[in-house]
Design an enzyme around this catalytic site. Structure first.
Site, PDB file in Angstrom:
ATOM      1  N   CYS A  12      52.940  30.421   0.576  1.00 13.24           N
ATOM      2  CA  CYS A  12      51.756  29.682   0.140  1.00 13.24           C
ATOM      3  C   CYS A  12      50.507  30.498   0.414  1.00 13.24           C
ATOM      4  CB  CYS A  12      51.684  28.325   0.834  1.00 13.24           C
ATOM      5  SG  CYS A  12      51.468  28.462   2.624  1.00 13.24           S
ATOM      6  N   CYS A  15      49.798  31.846   3.881  1.00 14.21           N
ATOM      7  CA  CYS A  15      50.545  33.072   4.177  1.00 14.21           C
ATOM      8  C   CYS A  15      49.741  34.293   3.729  1.00 14.21           C
ATOM      9  CB  CYS A  15      51.897  33.075   3.474  1.00 14.21           C
ATOM     10  SG  CYS A  15      52.965  31.673   3.851  1.00 14.21           S
ATOM     11  N   ASP A 428      31.376  48.297 -31.841  1.00 10.99           N
ATOM     12  CA  ASP A 428      30.623  49.516 -32.111  1.00 10.99           C
ATOM     13  C   ASP A 428      30.662  49.988 -33.556  1.00 10.99           C
ATOM     14  OD1 ASP A 428      33.257  50.207 -32.016  1.00 10.99           O
ATOM     15  OD2 ASP A 428      32.947  52.122 -31.015  1.00 10.99           O
TER      16      ASP A 428
END
Length: 540
Positions: A12, A15, A428
Site C-alpha cells: 500500500c 509501504c 509547428d
C-alpha cells in the site's frame, strides 16, 4: 546518477513512504521515488553510494531491494502475472466460501434453522473461517508479524488485526461455550466476518493484479515492433543473428519488406523506408547512400546494406521506450501527497479503532464489549488506504502508455497532471498530425481524362509496386471496384516512381522529379494546380 531497483513486499501507499524514507536516509542519496504500481524504486545518488547500504536500509523496514533483471514493462507484466496466478486459486476458494457464508447468514436471519441444520452450520463456519484465516489470509498474518517486528503498520496489518480479532473472539466462544454462556451470548459468533472480509479483499487483490499486468501493454507493443533478427555480413557471408548480438560497425543487409534492425547509415543501395512509427509522417522517405535509417522502421522496396551506428539500448526506439518507462515510474505531486497522508493514516486508523473499542467498553453497558469489538473491526477494515496509494500510479501508467500508443510522448507524471490546464495547442507545420499512412483524397484529371480513368491507369501501374503510395492508390481503386489494365515491362524507378506498357502505350506514374526528367510538361502543370492542396498537408 540514477539507479533503478525492484522492491519486494510492498502492499500500500504507506509501504511506499516507508521505503522512500529509508532510501533517503542513506548518505549520498539525493532523492528516491518508489512506485507501487511497478514495485520499483528510482534512486538519484552520487557514485560513491554503496549499494549494500541501500539494501540494508530497506531490509531494516521489512522489505527487500534487488537489482532489476528486466525492463519496467516486462517486470510489471511478469510480476503481476505471477501475482494473479498465485491468487487465482485463493480467489476461487474465497468466492465459494464467501457465497456459502452469506447463504448461511441469510437463511439464519430469514428462516429459523431446525436443530440439525443449525448444528451443521455451527461446525461448518469455524472450519471455513480457519481455512480463510490461516491459508488465504497468510499475507495479513504476515502484516501483523511485520507490525510486531518493525513497529510499522500497513494495509495488511489493518486487515490482519481486524479479521484475527473476529476469529479469535468467535473461536473462544465456540471452545468455551458452556463456561461462557452464563455471562455473554455465545450463539452470536463472527466467523462470517473473517470469511467475507478476507474473501472480498482477496478478490480485490486479484483484480488489482490483473489490472496492473495490463498497464504495461503499450510498452510491450513498442518492444514487439523491434526486429528479432538481423542479416549481418561477416567474413564475406550473410548470417542471420539475434538482434541482441548486433555490434556497432556491423554491415547489415535489409531486404524489401523487412524491418530495419538497428539505427545506422546506408553504405550500399537505396530504398524507400516507412518511418511513420517514429516520425508520424505518412509519406515514406527516400533513402540513398549516406542516409540515416532508424531501427524498427520498414523497408518498403529495394535492398540495401547499412552500417550499424547504434544498437541495443542506444537506438531511437529503445530511447523512446526508456522515456515512457521513466514517465510511468515518475510521481505526480498529488501522488506524493497521497503517500504522505497514507503513512500517517494507517497508525491513525489503529488509534481510532482502539479508541472505538474503549469507548464502547466504557459507555456501552452490558453488551459494550461485543458492540465495541464489532465497531473496532469495522474501522480497521473499512479504512484500508490501498486505493489511495494505487489509484494514481496506475492511472499514470495507463495514461502514458495509451498516449504512447497514439504517438504522444509524455515527459513525466508532473507534465501529465498539468495537462488539464492546457487550452491551446500549437503545431509547428502543416501535416504534423497524420494518420500514419497515406490515402488518396483528390484526383484532378487534365484534358479529357476522367477521375476514374486516371485512377484505373494509376492502379494498373502500381499493382506491381511495393511503395506505400501504391497501397493507397490500390485501396482507393478497390473501393470504387475498378479493375486494372494489363501491364507489361513494369519497372520500379527508385526515388522517382514506376513505368510500364499499358496496351500499346508507355505510361509513367511518379513524382515531380520524374515528370521533369521525362519532360512531361502537361503533367508538370498539374503540380501547379495542386499547390493549394499542399497547403492542407496533402502530397502530389
Amino acid at each position: 546518477m540514477k539507479k533503478t531497483y525492484d522492491i519486494k513486499g510492498m502492499h500500500c501507499a504507506s509501504c511506499v513512504y516507508v521505503v522512500e524514507k529509508a532510501l533517503k536516509s542513506v548518505t549520498g542519496v539525493n532523492s528516491a521515488v518508489v512506485n507501487l504500481a511497478t514495485n520499483k524504486a528510482t534512486v538519484d545518488c552520487t557514485a560513491e553510494v554503496n549499494e549494500l547500504h541501500l539494501h540494508e536500509a530497506v531490509s531494516r523496514t521489512g522489505y527487500e531491494l534487488v537489482a532489476p533483471t528486466m525492463p519496467i514493462s516486462e517486470h510489471v507484466h511478469s510480476h503481476s502475472q505471477m501475482e494473479s496466478n498465485g491468487l487465482r486459486e485463493d480467489t476461487i476458494m474465497s468466492i465459494v466460501l464467501t457465497i456459502l457464508s452469506i447463504a448461511i447468514m441469510g437463511v439464519d436471519l430469514l428462516l429459523p434453522l431446525n436443530l440439525p441444520a443449525k448444528e451443521f452450520s455451527h461446525h461448518l463456519m469455524p472450519l471455513m473461517a480457519t481455512y480463510m484465516m490461516f491459508v488465504v489470509g497468510r499475507p495479513y498474518l504476515a502484516g501483523i508479524g511485520r507490525f510486531i517486528k518493525y513497529k510499522r503498520a500497513d494495509m495488511d496489518t489493518l486487515v490482519g488485526i481486524g479479521t484475527l480479532v473476529a476469529y479469535l473472539y468467535s473461536f473462544i466462544l465456540s471452545a468455551f461455550e458452556l463456561q461462557l454462556q452464563k455471562y455473554i451470548d455465545t450463539e452470536h459468533t463472527y466467523y462470517e466476518i473473517t470469511v467475507i472480509v478476507i474473501g472480498l479483499i482477496t478478490l480485490g487483490k486479484y483484480l488489482e493484479a490483473r489490472a496492473k499486468s495490463h498497464t504495461s501493454t503499450a510498452i510491450r507493443k513498442l518492444i514487439g515492433l523491434q526486429a528479432k533478427t538481423a542479416r549481418v555480413i561477416r567474413d564475406g557471408k550473410e548470417v542471420d543473428i539475434p538482434i541482441e548480438e548486433v555490434l556497432v560497425g556491423d554491415l547489415i543487409r535489409v531486404r524489401a519488406g523487412e524491418k530495419v534492425p538497428v539505427d545506422g547509415v546506408i553504405v550500399e543501395g537505396g530504398s524507400v523506408v516507412d518511418e511513420s512509427l517514429v516520425t508520424g509522417e505518412s509519406m515514406p522517405a527516400d533513402k540513398v547512400i549516406g542516409s540515416h535509417v532508424i531501427g524498427a522502421t520498414i523497408n518498403k522496396s529495394g535492398s540495401f546494406i547499412m552500417k550499424a551506428t547504434k544498437v541495443g539500448a542506444d537506438t531511437m526506439l529503445s530511447t523512446i521506450i526508456q522515456l515512457i518507462e521513466r514517465a510511468q515510474g515518475s510521481k505526480a505531486p498529488i501522488q506524493r501527497m497521497a503517500d504522505v497522508v497514507s503513512s500517517y493514516f494507517v497508525p491513525s486508523v489503529l488509534f481510532v479503532a482502539v479508541l472505538t473499542l474503549l469507548g464502547w467498553l466504557t459507555f456501552g453497558g452490558t453488551n459494550g464489549f461485543v458492540y465495541g469489538l464489532y465497531s473496532m473491526i469495522s474501522v480497521l477494515i473499512i479504512a484500508c488506504p490501498c486505493a489511495m496509494g494505487l489509484a494514481t500510479p496506475t492511472a499514470v501508467m495507463v495514461g502514458t502508455g495509451k498516449a504512447a500508443e497514439n504517438g504522444i510522448l509524455i515527459k513525466d507524471a508532473y507534465s501529465l497532471e498539468l495537462a488539464h490546464k492546457v487550452n491551446t495547442i500549437v503545431f509547428d507545420k502543416t501535416g504534423t498530425l497524420t494518420r500514419g499512412e497515406p490515402a488518396v483524397t483528390d484526383i484532378i484529371p487534365n484534358g479529357k481524362a476522367t477521375a476514374n480513368s486516371v485512377l484505373k491507369l494509376a492502379m494498373s501501374l502500381e499493382k506491381g509496386s511495393e511503395h506505400s503510395l501504391a497501397d493507397a492508390i490500390l485501396k482507393k481503386a478497390e473501393s470504387k471496384k475498378i479493375q486494372p489494365h494489363a501491364v507489361s515491362r513494369f519497372k520500379a524507378l527508385v526515388g522517382y516512381g514506376v513505368e510500364g506498357i499499358v496496351g500499346k502505350h508507355k505510361a509513367m506514374l511518379g513524382n515531380k522529379r520524374l515528370m521533369g526528367q521525362k519532360r512531361m510538361w502537361t503533367i508538370v502543370r498539374y503540380f501547379l494546380r495542386s499547390s493549394a492542396s499542399k497547403s492542407k498537408g496533402k502530397q502530389s
